[in-house]
Design a protein around this motif. Structure first.
Motif, mmCIF file in Angstrom:
data_model
loop_
_atom_site.group_PDB
_atom_site.id
_atom_site.type_symbol
_atom_site.label_atom_id
_atom_site.label_comp_id
_atom_site.label_asym_id
_atom_site.label_seq_id
_atom_site.Cartn_x
_atom_site.Cartn_y
_atom_site.Cartn_z
ATOM 1 N N HIS A 263 -9.299 3.767 -2.057
ATOM 2 C CA HIS A 263 -7.836 3.671 -2.008
ATOM 3 C C HIS A 263 -7.297 2.562 -2.900
ATOM 4 O O HIS A 263 -6.080 2.354 -2.950
ATOM 5 C CB HIS A 263 -7.370 3.411 -0.570
ATOM 6 C CG HIS A 263 -7.651 4.524 0.385
ATOM 7 N ND1 HIS A 263 -6.771 5.575 0.584
ATOM 8 C CD2 HIS A 263 -8.713 4.769 1.172
ATOM 9 C CE1 HIS A 263 -7.275 6.407 1.470
ATOM 10 N NE2 HIS A 263 -8.456 5.942 1.846
ATOM 11 N N SER B 34 0.855 -1.186 0.000
ATOM 12 C CA SER B 34 0.000 0.000 0.000
ATOM 13 C C SER B 34 0.886 1.229 0.000
ATOM 14 O O SER B 34 1.756 1.374 0.869
ATOM 15 C CB SER B 34 -0.907 0.018 1.235
ATOM 16 O OG SER B 34 -1.520 1.288 1.395
ATOM 17 N N ARG C 29 -6.712 0.356 -6.513
ATOM 18 C CA ARG C 29 -6.700 0.370 -7.975
ATOM 19 C C ARG C 29 -7.735 -0.638 -8.493
ATOM 20 O O ARG C 29 -8.211 -1.491 -7.749
ATOM 21 C CB ARG C 29 -5.301 0.029 -8.494
ATOM 22 C CG ARG C 29 -4.259 1.085 -8.137
ATOM 23 C CD ARG C 29 -2.923 0.780 -8.766
ATOM 24 N NE ARG C 29 -1.915 1.784 -8.437
ATOM 25 C CZ ARG C 29 -1.774 2.929 -9.072
ATOM 26 N NH1 ARG C 29 -2.557 3.226 -10.098
ATOM 27 N NH2 ARG C 29 -0.839 3.787 -8.707
ATOM 28 N N ALA C 30 -8.050 -0.532 -9.771
ATOM 29 C CA ALA C 30 -9.131 -1.347 -10.332
ATOM 30 C C ALA C 30 -8.891 -2.846 -10.137
ATOM 31 O O ALA C 30 -9.814 -3.591 -9.792
ATOM 32 C CB ALA C 30 -9.298 -1.027 -11.819
ATOM 33 N N SER C 31 -7.648 -3.299 -10.345
ATOM 34 C CA SER C 31 -7.368 -4.735 -10.221
ATOM 35 C C SER C 31 -7.591 -5.210 -8.784
ATOM 36 O O SER C 31 -8.140 -6.294 -8.552
ATOM 37 C CB SER C 31 -5.933 -5.036 -10.656
ATOM 38 O OG SER C 31 -5.002 -4.298 -9.865
#
Length: 222
Positions: free
Chosen positions: A171, A137, A173-175
């Protein structure tokens, strides 16, 4: 002469993000200290220790706990999974709504947050467990060993009546978001729900493109 907003934007872009974040959190902690009540029964973490965002820590946690319990029609004996639990801001008031036989599990990528939650969020009636997931992160765990898009939630298949994620998907990302939705679908018992907060911009139908078929999304009205 530049406006205050222009000046703030300049410093946000001119300085490294960790410095800006630390300065904002320290200033917020100072404001909280000056406004604190004479007697504060419930503890709360310093923002410089773990960024919990703006607003009153306990008020926001209580409001979300009430909304989750009400909208999800939470039973007092349910098994609950808190995805990205942080320091337990929502956990503490939500656990008070559970009873004997219930279980609460919270996990987060921040070791600091999990240590704080283990010390301060407990129950005599509910089985409470906080777990650290060592995922990467940029905000909370730069040295994480695993990608957020590959972690496994700390629950067995179809073992949970309620999953919730407050201020988490904003927070990701798309994946990682797709993976978290898939993991939520895996651990939820048939017919049960995931409660999450997110930003929807103009085209809410796009969310169906990332959700597993098992999850039937619908907005929750205030």
């Amino acid at each position: 002469m530049p406006s205050n907003s222009s000046a703030r934007q300049f410093w946000k872009t001119a300085l490294p993000r960790p410095i800006v974040r630390f300065a904002w959190n320290a200033f917020s902690d100072l404001k909280d200290f000056l406004k604190r009540p004479k007697r504060q029964v419930s503890p709360k973490p310093l923002r410089v220790f773990h960024n919990v965002g703006g607003g009153d820590y306990h008020t926001i946690g209580t409001r979300f706990a009430e909304k989750i319990a009400s909208k999800m029609q939470m039973h007092p004996d349910w098994s609950v999974l808190d995805i990205g639990c942080g320091t337990g801001r929502v956990a503490a008031p939500l656990i008070d709504k559970l009873g004997p036989g219930a279980t609460y599990t919270g996990f987060d990528v921040s070791r600091r947050a999990i240590r704080w939650a283990r010390r301060h969020v407990t129950s005599d009636q509910v089985s409470v467990q906080f777990e650290h997931v060592n995922a990467q992160s940029a905000e909370y765990n730069l040295r994480g060993k695993s990608s957020s898009a590959r972690i496994s939630f700390p629950k067995d298949d179809e073992s949970v009546e309620l999953c919730f994620a407050v201020s988490l998907f904003t927070h990701l990302r798309a994946s990682a978001a797709r993976h978290y939705l898939a993991e939520s679908a895996r651990v939820l018992k048939p017919g049960h729900c995931l409660f999450l907060t997110a930003f929807l911009i103009d085209v809410p139908a796009q969310i169906y493109q990332v959700a597993p078929p098992k999850l039937n999304f619908r907005p929750i009205e205030d």
